[in-house]
Structure formats: structure tokens, C-alpha cells
Design a protein around this motif. Structure first.
Motif, PDB file in Angstrom:
ATOM      1  N   TYR A 116      89.507  34.697  32.480  1.00  0.00           N
ATOM      2  CA  TYR A 116      90.560  35.619  32.759  1.00  0.00           C
ATOM      3  C   TYR A 116      91.598  34.965  33.168  1.00  0.00           C
ATOM      4  O   TYR A 116      91.733  34.044  33.875  1.00  0.00           O
ATOM      5  N   ASN A 117      92.874  35.406  32.808  1.00  0.00           N
ATOM      6  CA  ASN A 117      94.111  35.105  33.067  1.00  0.00           C
ATOM      7  C   ASN A 117      95.175  35.943  33.915  1.00  0.00           C
ATOM      8  O   ASN A 117      96.306  35.653  34.016  1.00  0.00           O
ATOM      9  N   GLU A 118      94.247  37.069  34.536  1.00  0.00           N
ATOM     10  CA  GLU A 118      95.175  38.019  35.277  1.00  0.00           C
ATOM     11  C   GLU A 118      94.583  37.953  36.666  1.00  0.00           C
ATOM     12  O   GLU A 118      93.309  37.614  36.825  1.00  0.00           O
ATOM     13  N   HIS A 119      95.521  38.106  37.525  1.00  0.00           N
ATOM     14  CA  HIS A 119      95.146  38.002  39.046  1.00  0.00           C
ATOM     15  C   HIS A 119      93.847  38.759  39.493  1.00  0.00           C
ATOM     16  O   HIS A 119      92.888  38.405  40.080  1.00  0.00           O
ATOM     17  N   SER A 120      93.900  40.181  39.136  1.00  0.00           N
ATOM     18  CA  SER A 120      92.617  40.971  39.645  1.00  0.00           C
ATOM     19  C   SER A 120      91.303  40.679  39.136  1.00  0.00           C
ATOM     20  O   SER A 120      90.561  40.476  39.696  1.00  0.00           O
ATOM     21  N   GLN A 121      91.494  40.345  37.689  1.00  0.00           N
ATOM     22  CA  GLN A 121      90.000  39.593  37.109  1.00  0.00           C
ATOM     23  C   GLN A 121      89.699  38.533  37.778  1.00  0.00           C
ATOM     24  O   GLN A 121      88.566  38.072  38.219  1.00  0.00           O
ATOM     25  N   GLY A 122      90.675  37.649  38.090  1.00  0.00           N
ATOM     26  CA  GLY A 122      90.442  36.141  38.800  1.00  0.00           C
ATOM     27  C   GLY A 122      89.808  36.455  40.027  1.00  0.00           C
ATOM     28  O   GLY A 122      88.834  35.576  40.264  1.00  0.00           O
ATOM     29  N   HIS A 123      90.656  37.322  40.896  1.00  0.00           N
ATOM     30  CA  HIS A 123      90.001  37.518  42.182  1.00  0.00           C
ATOM     31  C   HIS A 123      88.688  38.105  42.082  1.00  0.00           C
ATOM     32  O   HIS A 123      87.776  37.541  42.741  1.00  0.00           O
ATOM     33  N   MET A 124      88.122  38.915  40.891  1.00  0.00           N
ATOM     34  CA  MET A 124      86.997  39.513  41.225  1.00  0.00           C
ATOM     35  C   MET A 124      85.715  38.542  40.772  1.00  0.00           C
ATOM     36  O   MET A 124      84.652  38.518  41.544  1.00  0.00           O
ATOM     37  N   VAL A 125      86.162  37.460  39.755  1.00  0.00           N
ATOM     38  CA  VAL A 125      84.774  36.672  39.383  1.00  0.00           C
ATOM     39  C   VAL A 125      84.955  35.421  40.506  1.00  0.00           C
ATOM     40  O   VAL A 125      83.921  35.153  40.792  1.00  0.00           O
ATOM     41  N   MET A 126      85.955  35.210  41.082  1.00  0.00           N
ATOM     42  CA  MET A 126      85.889  34.058  41.931  1.00  0.00           C
ATOM     43  C   MET A 126      85.511  34.333  43.386  1.00  0.00           C
ATOM     44  O   MET A 126      84.989  33.465  44.135  1.00  0.00           O
ATOM     45  N   HIS A 130      80.649  36.219  39.884  1.00  0.00           N
ATOM     46  CA  HIS A 130      80.210  36.854  38.453  1.00  0.00           C
ATOM     47  C   HIS A 130      81.416  36.768  37.357  1.00  0.00           C
ATOM     48  O   HIS A 130      82.524  37.217  37.605  1.00  0.00           O
ATOM     49  N   SER A 131      81.021  36.013  36.357  1.00  0.00           N
ATOM     50  CA  SER A 131      81.941  35.845  35.436  1.00  0.00           C
ATOM     51  C   SER A 131      82.253  37.500  34.615  1.00  0.00           C
ATOM     52  O   SER A 131      83.133  37.557  33.911  1.00  0.00           O
ATOM     53  N   ASP A 132      81.158  37.932  34.599  1.00  0.00           N
ATOM     54  CA  ASP A 132      81.340  39.512  33.679  1.00  0.00           C
ATOM     55  C   ASP A 132      82.023  40.431  34.725  1.00  0.00           C
ATOM     56  O   ASP A 132      81.825  40.534  35.828  1.00  0.00           O
ATOM     57  N   LEU A 133      82.742  41.098  34.097  1.00  0.00           N
ATOM     58  CA  LEU A 133      83.589  42.202  34.908  1.00  0.00           C
ATOM     59  C   LEU A 133      82.472  43.205  35.048  1.00  0.00           C
ATOM     60  O   LEU A 133      82.049  43.740  34.415  1.00  0.00           O
ATOM     61  N   PRO A 134      82.728  44.100  36.171  1.00  0.00           N
ATOM     62  CA  PRO A 134      81.861  45.109  36.547  1.00  0.00           C
ATOM     63  C   PRO A 134      82.051  46.487  35.569  1.00  0.00           C
ATOM     64  O   PRO A 134      83.286  46.519  35.291  1.00  0.00           O
ATOM     65  N   ARG A 135      81.209  47.352  35.431  1.00  0.00           N
ATOM     66  CA  ARG A 135      81.400  48.523  34.922  1.00  0.00           C
ATOM     67  C   ARG A 135      82.340  49.275  35.556  1.00  0.00           C
ATOM     68  O   ARG A 135      82.547  49.526  36.657  1.00  0.00           O
ATOM     69  N   GLY A 136      83.436  49.958  34.584  1.00  0.00           N
ATOM     70  CA  GLY A 136      84.336  50.378  35.262  1.00  0.00           C
ATOM     71  C   GLY A 136      85.488  49.944  36.125  1.00  0.00           C
ATOM     72  O   GLY A 136      86.159  50.346  36.835  1.00  0.00           O
ATOM     73  N   PHE A 137      85.515  48.553  35.876  1.00  0.00           N
ATOM     74  CA  PHE A 137      86.589  47.787  36.567  1.00  0.00           C
ATOM     75  C   PHE A 137      87.825  48.129  36.333  1.00  0.00           C
ATOM     76  O   PHE A 137      88.193  48.340  35.365  1.00  0.00           O
ATOM     77  N   ASN A 138      88.816  48.289  37.663  1.00  0.00           N
ATOM     78  CA  ASN A 138      90.078  48.889  37.624  1.00  0.00           C
ATOM     79  C   ASN A 138      90.650  47.597  38.261  1.00  0.00           C
ATOM     80  O   ASN A 138      90.700  47.232  39.484  1.00  0.00           O
ATOM     81  N   PRO A 139      91.673  47.025  37.627  1.00  0.00           N
ATOM     82  CA  PRO A 139      92.578  45.823  38.139  1.00  0.00           C
ATOM     83  C   PRO A 139      93.469  46.419  39.433  1.00  0.00           C
ATOM     84  O   PRO A 139      93.985  45.562  40.128  1.00  0.00           O
TER      85      PRO A 139
END
Length: 481
Positions: A116-126, A130-139
Motif C-alpha cells: 500500500y502506498n496511501e497513508h490510511s492503508q499503511g496505518h491500518m496494516v502497520m 495485517h497486510s490485508d485490508l478489512p472488509r468495508g475498509f474506509n480510508p
């Protein structure tokens, strides 16, 4: 339990969480001598393990910090030169001289990767591992279906000590400059009642960044210190799930604490409260809460050692929380986008970002080591991603070049907690853009943290429906110990 009929105030019910909040407020105001006494009285047969997760929101450039590429073309290697550390063969950025002198205390993972190259996705995984984004993820906002933060899981699985919760985040929530709260910091599928505890010591700042007041800056305008900001005595934040009635009860308790001394004293004598809760309540009654975490009262030599800025103060608070028995402390080293160096990267890193990080983390290493706590305290430093291997310029926004977001590679700093110093795990390619050997995922980093906390590979956490969910989704990073 209510006050007597003569009392104009109703005494709120003190839940377990309420007592944790009250107890923590009292404890955090204790001086060093009080902490020593408290630890001596509650010393377990087996010393507890702690983790300090230093999170660099915005994303630190690996090439400009812990993985320099001096032989790469100039458009990749950047402006900084490498320096040798105390460990033969390991070089880091020239603007990290204090950490270079302490390389026998830390190791590096130069091959952590996610997609992931976006802040919200990067914060979520780090922040969740979890490298996978959760169901219904909203950045744009946290969701109940999000993966729970590691801090939330630690709060559920680990015991609290000395009236403090097992995990605490400080000095502020990560909130984007536009006002949206970054996902990945909360309880998610565990329920909002499991949201981590936040020590709100640093006020929200949407205009400038960094280690104010010494190193405050703006990415485009340079040196800039926010006016009227102070590192204030923090309180554990109220979970969003707390009702307005409960919030008023808490405010009522604090407002009328002096008038309710008799009732609080009676509460402290109940069998359900141990001696440390009694002590915490007595501290509130005595008014010592005013000195909670007042870093201005720490001796001048210690303040100078860590740095007279929000980076140093936050790391000093983290050390005190380790002493007090907190298991996982996440230190957000800089408000949101502090490390997001799209432009003017090299002067901003050189003048405002790397020096206070270098000093503060070095002081933390030395301080924990001198107190005999480093072997039982894992220090992890990472961001949501690294930066692009190639330098670029955005003429419409920045005068000088920088690097973009880059989830494919970042360097992670680790020390203490059984980590052998002077090691490098994994490597990157010639331009610092991808793992060349031994790639590691956020799941492996999370497993390293959980293992350091003493949580077994068979452990599980429970979601809002009380379903058991396996804790480990990867293996601890090999070669560190």
C-alpha cells in the motif's frame, strides 16, 4: 453507590475502567521515588515485558536514514552521506550520529514490505499487523469492521499493573490535518469498548509539524513553531462508546473531588480496591493530580538528555510508563504527516526531523539500559511505509525535491527485549526500492511484538461476538535474538 441525602451531588458508580483512569492519573503524577517504592511493593516473581512502538506517521525514507545507498545514482541516493556505526559493516545516515555510536544496542530490518502506498492503508496494516485490508475498509474514518490495533489486543490479553491499563498511546491520536482520524488505532471488530487508552498530551495541530518547540516546522515554509502549544498533563481519553451521562459523571467527580473526600475515602476502603487504588484516590484528594506528567519538573539534565521538545518528552513519558508496569506503549513521534517528505525533504530531515529523533531514541536506549530495563523492553521504530527510491520534485508545491509514498520497502529499527545489537536482517536492492533478501511482512513484525510481550503462539483474542480469533498471523522475525 450514592452520597448521603444531605449531599447535593450524586457519587458516580466507579467501574473497573473508571478506576483504571483514576488510578493512572494518580500514579502518573508520582515522582521517581514513589515509582521505586510502588514497584518494590508490587514486584512480581517474574519481571513483566514491555514494548515501546515508536510510530513515524508519514513514512521515513529508508535511503535517508537506516539504509543509505551511496553507490546509487544521485537521483536515488539523495543528498546525505553515510557514516560508519560502532558495528563494522553497518552504515546509516550522517544525521544520526548518536544512534551510530550505539549500534551495539540495536538492529535493523531492511526488508519490511506491504502493498500500500496511501497513508490510511499503511496505518491500518502497520498498526494492526495485517497486510490485508478489512472488509468495508474506509480510508477516511475508522470502522467497526476494522482490524483491531495491536494496542487494543494487548489491552484485552494482558493484565494491568499499578492501576494502569496494559497498553497506552501517546502523546496524541493520529488525526489528519483535514480533521479525519486515521483508521487502525482502535478496537475495530473487538468493539469500541476495547479502544486503546490515549494520553492526550499534545494538542491537535493542523498547521505545522515536528518536535516543537525546538524543531517545529512546516513542510513548505520551514521553521515554524505553533503558538500557545504546551506539552500538557495528559489524561486517558474517554472511549467513544461512553455515554454522555457517564461523561458528566466523570466530570462531576473531578469537579467536586474536594467536597467528596469523605465518600472517596470510604470507597478506597472497600475490599474490591487494593492498596494502589487507595493510594491513587488519596493522591486525587490531596490535589497532587495537578502535577501529573509535568515534564517541566523533571531535572534539567534528564530533559536535556532527551531533548526539550515533544519527541523527547514523549519518549521520556514512555520510559516512565515502562517503569510503572505498562506493557505496550505506542509513541506517535510527530503528528500526522510529520514524516511525509514529498518536498524540501533534505533540509527538513536534516534540520527538523532526524536530530530530535536521534537524540530522543538514543536517550531512551541509554536510560532503559542504565535502569536495567532494556533487556525486558523491546523498542520498535517504523512508519506506515517507506519512500520512493527515486527523488522527484513537485514545482507547484515545493521548491526542493523529496520522495513519494512507498509501501514496497521500509527499514525497521529494533532494540532491547532480547534483540542482539549490531545486526541487519534482510536487504534491499541497489536503489532501495524492494527487498532483495529475506522479505518481512507486517504480520512478522506484529508476531515479534507479541512474542516479546510473552504472548504464546496459541493465544487468541475475542471479537465483539466473543469469537476467538488467532493472535499470530506470522512468525517472529528470525535472527534478531
Amino acid at each position: 453507590m450514592s452520597c448521603s441525602p444531605e449531599s447535593p451531588y450524586q457519587h458516580p458508580q466507579l467501574t473497573r475502567r473508571r478506576m483504571i483512569e483514576i488510578g493512572s492519573i494518580g500514579l502518573l503524577g508520582l515522582g521517581t521515588s514513589h515509582l521505586e517504592q510502588l514497584r518494590a511493593e508490587s514486584e512480581p516473581t517474574k519481571r513483566h515485558k514491555s514494548v515501546i512502538y515508536i510510530f513515524l506517521s508519514g513514512g521515513l525514507a529508508q535511503q535517508d536514514s537506516f539504509d543509505p545507498k551511496p553507490d546509487a545514482p544521485v537521483e536515488y541516493r539523495g543528498e546525505f552521506n553515510p557514516i560508519s556505526t560502532q558495528t563494522p559493516g553497518i552504515q546509516i545516515c550522517e544525521h544520526l550520529p548518536m544512534l551510530a555510536q550505539r549500534s551495539e544496542k540495536w538492529s535493523l530490518v531492511r526488508s519490511l514490505t506491504h502493498p500500500y502506498n496511501e497513508h490510511s492503508q499503511g496505518h491500518m496494516v502497520m498498526l494492526t499487523g495485517h497486510s490485508d485490508l478489512p472488509r468495508g475498509f474506509n480510508p477516511s474514518e475508522p470502522r467497526p469492521s476494522d482490524h483491531p490495533a495491536m494496542a487494543a489486543i494487548a489491552n484485552q490479553l494482558l493484565p494491568g499493573r499499578n492501576n494502569l491499563p496494559p497498553a497506552i498511546m501517546l502523546p496524541e491520536k493520529l488525526v489528519h490535518r483535514t480533521g479525519r482520524t486515521l483508521p487502525g488505532q482502535f478496537g475495530g471488530t473487538m468493539g469500541s469498548q476495547e479502544d486503546p487508552f490515549f494520553l492526550q498530551a499534545s494538542p491537535y495541530n493542523a498547521q505545522s509539524y515536528g518536535a516543537w518547540p525546538e524543531y517545529g516546522f512546516h513542510h513548505q515554509r520551514g521553521a515554524e513553531v505553533p503558538k500557545g502549544f504546551a506539552f500538557r498533563s495528559p489524561n486517558l481519553s474517554i472511549p467513544e462508546s461512553m455515554s454522555v451521562k457517564r461523561l458528566h459523571q466523570r466530570l462531576n467527580l473531578l469537579q467536586h473531588i474536594d467536597e467528596q473526600q469523605q465518600q472517596l475515602t470510604q470507597l478506597s476502603e472497600l475490599d474490591s480496591y487494593n492498596r494502589y487504588q487507595e493510594r491513587a484516590i488519596s493522591l486525587l484528594v490531596d490535589g497532587k493530580v495537578k502535577d501529573v506528567f509535568d515534564v517541566s519538573k523533571v531535572d534539567a539534565s534528564t530533559r536535556e538528555r532527551y531533548g526539550e521538545n515533544v519527541f523527547g518528552w514523549s519518549l521520556l513519558v514512555a520510559r516512565r510508563l515502562v517503569e510503572a508496569g505498562v506493557s505496550l506503549i505506542q509513541v506517535n513521534l510527530g503528528n500526522n504527516e510529520t514524516w511525509d517528505t514529498h518536498g524540501n525533504a533534505f533540509p527538513n530531515l536534516k534540520n527538523f526531523l532526524l536530530p530530535p529523533m536521534d537524540r530522543g531514541v538514543s536517550a531512551l536506549l541509554d536510560d532503559l539500559d542504565e535502569r536495567g530495563l532494556l533487556d525486558d523492553t523491546l523498542i520498535v521504530m517504523a512508519g506506515e511505509f517507506g519512500r520512493t527510491p527515486k527523488i522527484f520534485t513537485i514545482p507547484s508545491a515545493y521548491e526542493l525535491p523529496g520522495r513519494d509514498h512507498w509501501g514496497k520497502l521500509q527499514s525497521v529499527f529494533l532494540a532491547g527485549g532480547g534483540v542482539k545489537g549490531g545486526r541487519v536482517i534482510g536487504s534491499s536492492d541497489k536503489n532501495g526500492g524492494a527487498p532483495a533478501t529475506d522479505p518481512q511482512r507486517p504480520e512478522n513484525l506484529a508476531a515479534t511484538i507479541y512474542n516479546s510481550l510473552g504472548l504464546p503462539s496459541t493465544a487468541h483474542w475475542n471479537d465483539l461476538l466473543d469469537r476467538p480469533i488467532p493472535l499470530y498471523n506470522g512468525s517472529p522475525i528470525p535472527g534478531l535474538s
